[in-house]
Write an enzyme that holds these catalytic residues in place. Structure first.
Site, PDB file in Angstrom:
ATOM      1  N   LYS A 174      -7.123   7.609 -16.242  1.00  0.00           N
ATOM      2  CA  LYS A 174      -6.654   6.119 -16.712  1.00  0.00           C
ATOM      3  C   LYS A 174      -6.802   5.340 -15.821  1.00  0.00           C
ATOM      4  O   LYS A 174      -5.841   5.209 -15.008  1.00  0.00           O
ATOM      5  CB  LYS A 174      -5.199   6.501 -17.174  1.00  0.00           C
ATOM      6  CG  LYS A 174      -4.772   5.438 -18.267  1.00  0.00           C
ATOM      7  CD  LYS A 174      -3.120   5.284 -17.808  1.00  0.00           C
ATOM      8  CE  LYS A 174      -2.937   4.298 -17.115  1.00  0.00           C
ATOM      9  NZ  LYS A 174      -3.102   2.623 -17.259  1.00  0.00           N
ATOM     10  N   GLU A 249      -0.784   8.281  -3.908  1.00  0.00           N
ATOM     11  CA  GLU A 249      -1.070   7.218  -2.519  1.00  0.00           C
ATOM     12  C   GLU A 249      -0.393   5.692  -3.188  1.00  0.00           C
ATOM     13  O   GLU A 249      -0.920   5.361  -4.150  1.00  0.00           O
ATOM     14  CB  GLU A 249      -2.565   6.958  -2.266  1.00  0.00           C
ATOM     15  CG  GLU A 249      -3.063   8.290  -1.671  1.00  0.00           C
ATOM     16  CD  GLU A 249      -2.355   8.799  -0.420  1.00  0.00           C
ATOM     17  OE1 GLU A 249      -1.919   7.993   0.155  1.00  0.00           O
ATOM     18  OE2 GLU A 249      -2.359   9.970  -0.057  1.00  0.00           O
ATOM     19  N   CYS A 283      -3.641  -2.595  -0.374  1.00  0.00           N
ATOM     20  CA  CYS A 283      -2.577  -1.852   0.259  1.00  0.00           C
ATOM     21  C   CYS A 283      -2.620  -1.681   1.604  1.00  0.00           C
ATOM     22  O   CYS A 283      -1.361  -1.436   2.191  1.00  0.00           O
ATOM     23  CB  CYS A 283      -2.586  -0.215  -0.457  1.00  0.00           C
ATOM     24  SG  CYS A 283      -4.303   0.584  -0.054  1.00  0.00           S
ATOM     25  N   GLU A 384       6.925  -4.881  -0.291  1.00  0.00           N
ATOM     26  CA  GLU A 384       5.766  -5.333  -0.482  1.00  0.00           C
ATOM     27  C   GLU A 384       5.139  -6.444  -1.301  1.00  0.00           C
ATOM     28  O   GLU A 384       5.775  -6.493  -2.157  1.00  0.00           O
ATOM     29  CB  GLU A 384       4.709  -4.193  -1.180  1.00  0.00           C
ATOM     30  CG  GLU A 384       3.437  -4.379  -1.368  1.00  0.00           C
ATOM     31  CD  GLU A 384       2.329  -3.011  -1.932  1.00  0.00           C
ATOM     32  OE1 GLU A 384       3.165  -2.420  -2.910  1.00  0.00           O
ATOM     33  OE2 GLU A 384       1.580  -2.577  -1.371  1.00  0.00           O
TER      34      GLU A 384
HETATM   35  P1  NAP Z   1       1.183   0.239 -10.610  1.00  0.00           P
HETATM   36  O1  NAP Z   1       1.760  -0.764 -11.541  1.00  0.00           O
HETATM   37  O2  NAP Z   1       1.980   1.370  -9.996  1.00  0.00           O
HETATM   38  O3  NAP Z   1      -0.055   0.902 -11.538  1.00  0.00           O
HETATM   39  C1  NAP Z   1      -0.800   1.918 -11.247  1.00  0.00           C
HETATM   40  C2  NAP Z   1      -1.408   2.843 -12.241  1.00  0.00           C
HETATM   41  O4  NAP Z   1      -0.208   3.461 -12.908  1.00  0.00           O
HETATM   42  C3  NAP Z   1      -2.008   1.972 -13.328  1.00  0.00           C
HETATM   43  O5  NAP Z   1      -2.890   2.551 -14.003  1.00  0.00           O
HETATM   44  C4  NAP Z   1      -0.748   1.761 -14.424  1.00  0.00           C
HETATM   45  O6  NAP Z   1      -1.099   1.643 -15.751  1.00  0.00           O
HETATM   46  C5  NAP Z   1      -0.138   3.319 -14.262  1.00  0.00           C
HETATM   47  N1  NAP Z   1       1.195   3.188 -14.867  1.00  0.00           N
HETATM   48  C6  NAP Z   1       2.217   2.437 -14.900  1.00  0.00           C
HETATM   49  N2  NAP Z   1       3.144   2.974 -15.439  1.00  0.00           N
HETATM   50  C7  NAP Z   1       3.087   4.120 -15.359  1.00  0.00           C
HETATM   51  C8  NAP Z   1       3.717   5.164 -15.949  1.00  0.00           C
HETATM   52  N3  NAP Z   1       5.033   5.098 -16.335  1.00  0.00           N
HETATM   53  N4  NAP Z   1       3.455   6.528 -16.267  1.00  0.00           N
HETATM   54  C9  NAP Z   1       1.991   6.790 -15.591  1.00  0.00           C
HETATM   55  N5  NAP Z   1       1.182   5.685 -15.164  1.00  0.00           N
HETATM   56  C10 NAP Z   1       1.646   4.598 -15.310  1.00  0.00           C
HETATM   57  O7  NAP Z   1       0.249  -0.168  -9.454  1.00  0.00           O
HETATM   58  P2  NAP Z   1      -0.676  -1.680  -9.578  1.00  0.00           P
HETATM   59  O8  NAP Z   1       0.038  -2.905  -9.906  1.00  0.00           O
HETATM   60  O9  NAP Z   1      -1.942  -1.331 -10.640  1.00  0.00           O
HETATM   61  O10 NAP Z   1      -1.574  -1.472  -8.096  1.00  0.00           O
HETATM   62  C11 NAP Z   1      -0.766  -2.123  -6.981  1.00  0.00           C
HETATM   63  C12 NAP Z   1      -0.264  -1.140  -5.989  1.00  0.00           C
HETATM   64  O11 NAP Z   1      -1.143  -0.087  -5.958  1.00  0.00           O
HETATM   65  C13 NAP Z   1       0.469  -1.574  -4.823  1.00  0.00           C
HETATM   66  O12 NAP Z   1       1.550  -1.042  -4.617  1.00  0.00           O
HETATM   67  C14 NAP Z   1      -0.672  -1.015  -3.772  1.00  0.00           C
HETATM   68  O13 NAP Z   1      -0.122  -1.096  -2.401  1.00  0.00           O
HETATM   69  C15 NAP Z   1      -1.044   0.093  -4.584  1.00  0.00           C
HETATM   70  N6  NAP Z   1      -2.308   0.856  -3.630  1.00  0.00           N
HETATM   71  C16 NAP Z   1      -2.136   1.639  -2.928  1.00  0.00           C
HETATM   72  C17 NAP Z   1      -3.620   2.265  -2.196  1.00  0.00           C
HETATM   73  C18 NAP Z   1      -3.478   3.309  -1.492  1.00  0.00           C
HETATM   74  O14 NAP Z   1      -4.655   3.904  -1.107  1.00  0.00           O
HETATM   75  N7  NAP Z   1      -2.428   3.757  -0.890  1.00  0.00           N
HETATM   76  C19 NAP Z   1      -4.601   1.570  -3.042  1.00  0.00           C
HETATM   77  C20 NAP Z   1      -4.573   0.506  -3.766  1.00  0.00           C
HETATM   78  C21 NAP Z   1      -3.399   0.053  -4.201  1.00  0.00           C
HETATM   79  P3  NAP Z   1      -1.050   0.191 -16.248  1.00  0.00           P
HETATM   80  O15 NAP Z   1      -2.137  -0.614 -15.832  1.00  0.00           O
HETATM   81  O16 NAP Z   1      -1.324   0.304 -17.794  1.00  0.00           O
HETATM   82  O17 NAP Z   1       0.368  -0.416 -16.315  1.00  0.00           O
END
Ligand code: NAP
Length: 486
Positions: A174, A249, A283, A384
């Protein structure tokens, strides 16, 4: 506009609900870039059923044969690099250069994992008795779910997909709703490369429906997630009652320490690259520059000069070095943090403003921000901010700099700029982070090295990337063989 359906059981299918949605270019929201079938629970369930049915056949395929498909996928993506980079640029807002780098990285990830397919095995362990053999073998887990964010929409899914598939698992992926095109383009490449049906399934849809189904469905044997701490923590709790293997992660609040002996021009350049590159939507971005108070003023001035040199605009245009935020709410969030910082007593000394003149009128643009006089307990230093915002925190001696760097819930990447190798090595020993960089940007990772955070940045168990990436996607079985009879 590119139109996509979901990829389930080797077919391109509409959502059960027939719902669709579209994404717009964050650099010019008048442009509708992509449209999607909007999957829901029923779509996720049929994808899981397809993945379960495909597992016995894929498991029985040898690892080198699986690797050959990854190799073919690498070649297909390499052949379409420019076209994919352009779609990535239009949908997510990266610059052409950044998007091209990410697609190129994806090719390398598949090539690396294809090569690794010849090494996924086990080891021979000394037995206590003669004429006995004791060895281990690695086995796939079954159906694996992958949930990924929007900021690296092709390389990041690739670094989960490649080890998952090469180890013999079947997958339901997904992608983030904000930028799912690259996941579906990768599925196209796998289809073209001859991947058996059902081995990879991609379902676009909301986290609350598709993501939640993957987190709660008993068919899932392991779930690898990358995204925010808030969402990752919630999914981890959903998986715990079934003891489903989990790899989360999550976010970062990465420090770069600048010591008084550092080349300050280099330090400012590296902090700016790591803080403003990819519009700060990384990130591992540097969001806290922890600078020796003796050189903090001079460093801040140099960092401002770096920020001023960023050419903000549509990533498709030549000469643009920083694109927009991915969406209006991310931009608003970044701007809110500038206000929070000023209200807390810090000072935004440059940038941090919405840009909307001329060509920028229809995009989510802001100028890169430098915030001075930041204390480490302020929200701007602790939370963040997923945008081009760098806080400068003054430190006294070296030990205080390390204490400030560690005084945070996150622990993803950390950098130090110094000519003093002794201090640099002490920093590597004492910093609470999964990645340490010396005289380098805190962003940018070698695909052949293990990657993952500590503290709130990760579940701290299995690493991604590098050869160790397959550990998460396999289990080890010990086999005892007695050939002493006769
Ligand atoms: P996010 O809002 O947490 O979403 C990540 C994924 O989770 C998306 O596919 C999202 O779907 C899904 N999701 C949302 N709510 C969910 C739920 N209740 N149950 C299951 N899945 C759910 O993060 P983002 O805004 O896409 O990305 C930014 C974040 O990613 C930042 O915090 C960044 O630091 C982190 N990040 C970390 C790394 C690492 O390797 N540590 C790398 C890149 C990014 P939808 O899009 O449909 O909401």
């Amino acid at each position: 506009m590119k139109e996509y359906k979901n990829f389930i059981d080797g077919e391109w299918v509409s959502a059960v609900s027939s719902d669709t949605f579209s994404n717009h270019n964050p650099a010019d929201t008048r442009e509708e870039v992509t449209s999607y079938a909007k999957g829901g629970r029923a779509d996720a369930q049929s994808a899981l059923a397809a993945a379960a049915a495909a597992f016995p056949g894929w498991r029985a395929t040898t690892a080198p044969a699986r690797g050959k498909i990854l190799s073919a996928v690498a070649n297909i993506i390499a052949g379409r690099k420019d076209e994919l980079a352009e779609t990535l640029c239009r949908e997510e807002g990266k610059t052409k250069f950044e998007a091209g780098m990410e697609v190129g990285r994806t090719v390398d990830i598949f090539r690396f994992m294809a090569g690794l397919s010849y090494t996924i095995g086990g080891s021979v362990v000394p037995h206590d008795l003669p004429n006995n053999l004791l060895f281990t073998k690695r086995e796939p887990l079954g159906v694996v779910a992958l949930i990924t964010p929007w900021n690296f929409p092709i390389a990041l899914p690739a670094w989960k997909l490649a080890p998952a598939l090469v180890s013999g698992n079947t997958v339901v992926h997904k992608p983030a709703s904000m930028a799912p095109a690259m996941a579906l383009e990768m599925a196209k490449a796998f289809d073209e490369a001859g991947l058996p049906k059902g081995v990879l399934n991609v379902v676009v849809g909301s986290g609350r429906e598709v993501g939640d189904e993957l987190a709660t469905n008993a068919a899932v044997q392991a779930l690898s997630f990358t995204g925010s701490h808030e969402i990752g923590h919630g999914i981890y709790q959903q998986l715990a009652p079934r003891m489903t293997r989990a790899q989360m992660e999550m976010g970062g609040k990465n420090p770069t320490i600048v010591l008084a002996d550092a080349d300050l021009d280099l330090a400012a350049k590296l902090v700016a690259m790591a803080g403003f590159g990819q519009t700060g939507q990384v990130c591992t971005a540097t969001s806290r520059a922890i600078v020796d108070e003796k050189v903090a003023q001079e460093f801040t001035e140099k960092l401002v000069t770096e920020a001023q040199s960023r050419n903000v605009g549509n990533g498709m245009s030549d000469g643009v070095t920083m694109g927009p935020a991915v969406c209006a709410s991310e931009l608003d969030g970044n701007l809110d943090y500038i206000k929070i910082a000023n209200d807390e007593g810090a000072e935004c000394v440059w940038g941090g403003e919405r840009l909307g003149e001329g060509d920028l009128e229809h995009g989510h643009f802001m100028s890169p921000a430098v915030i001075a006089n930041v204390k480490n307990d302020m929200r701007i230093a602790q939370e963040e901010v997923f945008g081009p915002v760098v806080s400068v925190v003054k430190s006294g001696d070296f030990d205080e700099a390390i204490a400030l760097a560690n005084d945070i819930e996150y622990g993803l990447s950390a950098s130090i700029i110094t000519r003093d190798i002794n201090k640099a090595m002490r920093y590597t020993d004492q910093i609470e982070a999964g990645v340490v960089k010396i005289n380098q940007i805190s962003t940018g990772l070698a695909l052949q090295a293990p990657f993952g955070g500590v503290k709130h940045s990760s579940t701290n168990n299995f690493k991604e990337q590098g050869a160790t990436a397959v550990d998460f996607y396999t289990r080890v079985k010990s086999v005892y063989l007695d050939y002493s009879a006769g």
